[in-house]
Design a protein around this motif. Structure first.
Motif, PDB file in Angstrom:
ATOM      1  N   HIS A  94       0.724  -1.294   0.034  1.00 32.21           N
ATOM      2  CA  HIS A  94      -0.114   0.072   0.072  1.00 32.21           C
ATOM      3  C   HIS A  94       0.976   1.152  -0.069  1.00 32.21           C
ATOM      4  N   PRO A  96       0.370   5.202   0.838  1.00 31.39           N
ATOM      5  CA  PRO A  96      -0.632   6.346   1.627  1.00 31.39           C
ATOM      6  C   PRO A  96      -0.493   7.414   0.617  1.00 31.39           C
ATOM      7  N   ALA A  97      -1.430   8.298   1.105  1.00 33.90           N
ATOM      8  CA  ALA A  97      -1.655   9.776   0.283  1.00 33.90           C
ATOM      9  C   ALA A  97      -0.312  10.458   0.265  1.00 33.90           C
ATOM     10  N   THR A 116      -2.663  -1.401  -3.246  1.00 34.02           N
ATOM     11  CA  THR A 116      -3.629  -0.185  -3.266  1.00 34.02           C
ATOM     12  C   THR A 116      -2.721   1.050  -3.120  1.00 34.02           C
ATOM     13  N   VAL A 118      -3.563   5.414  -2.238  1.00 36.38           N
ATOM     14  CA  VAL A 118      -4.659   6.337  -2.096  1.00 36.38           C
ATOM     15  C   VAL A 118      -4.234   7.484  -2.795  1.00 36.38           C
ATOM     16  N   SER A 119      -5.463   8.416  -3.332  1.00 32.64           N
ATOM     17  CA  SER A 119      -5.257   9.555  -4.044  1.00 32.64           C
ATOM     18  C   SER A 119      -4.073  10.653  -3.297  1.00 32.64           C
TER      19      SER A 119
END
Length: 191
Positions: A94, A96-97, A116, A118-119
């Motif tokens: 992942h 993160p933003a 994944t 995040v924007s």
């Protein structure tokens, strides 16, 4: 010797084994444990496979690697070895933003069983360069030098088009940050 030639020589010598977008006094990749997550920062190098093996052996509850700041790899073979361990042991990855990964960091990210971001997350790609100055975008597509990554991407379920895109996105001494639409186009995210 002028400053540009010195930088160029240092960059080419560093590209023999990895990305040249960080200095030789980089901080090696490390993991900080937080619940079921391992927060990853630093440059992937020859020590990273052992760091991943340590995670596997000593932190069996870890399910996700959160990649906060991974600017690349100093050793491509070690990067792919560590990445394959990530996949083999079922870790998710992942970004993160406020996270930023690039070059070999993106390749490591692709090993996640679930991937994944995040924007606001930044995923940067570029062409590779060999120690002799040859760059990936200069070689014909039939050249066997491409197989290291083409085979890896196939293992990870990433289309070969992504590899060819990275070679054209930016030269080896630069970086291109992908758009979320490009993440989707090249199947970088699983959700």
């Amino acid at each position: 010797m002028n400053k540009f030639k010195t930088i160029l020589i240092l960059s080419i010598s560093f590209l023999i084994t990895g990305c040249a977008l960080f200095s030789e006094d980089y901080t090696p990749a490390s993991f900080e444990i937080s619940g079921e997550q391992a927060i990853m920062t630093g440059v992937i190098d020859g020590s990273t496979p052992d760091e991943v093996l340590d995670l596997i052996a000593n932190y069996p509850n870890i399910k996700m690697i959160v990649m906060e700041d991974v600017p690349g790899s100093a050793n491509d073979e070690a990067n792919l070895e560590a990445a394959r361990l990530i996949r083999e042991h079922g870790f998710h990855t992942h970004v993160p933003a406020d996270g930023e990964i690039a070059s070999g960091g993106v390749d490591f990210f692709l090993a996640g069983v679930e991937r994944t971001a995040v924007s606001g997350a930044k995923l940067g790609v570029h062409s590779w360069a060999a120690g002799d100055g040859v760059t990936g975008d200069e070689l014909p597509r039939s050249d066997p030098e491409h197989l290291l990554y083409l085979n890896y991407y196939e293992e990870m379920g990433i289309p070969a088009d992504f590899y060819w895109f990275t070679l054209q996105a930016a030269p080896a001494e630069d970086i291109y940050f992908m758009t979320p639409a490009e993440w989707e186009q090249y199947d970088l995210m699983t959700n």
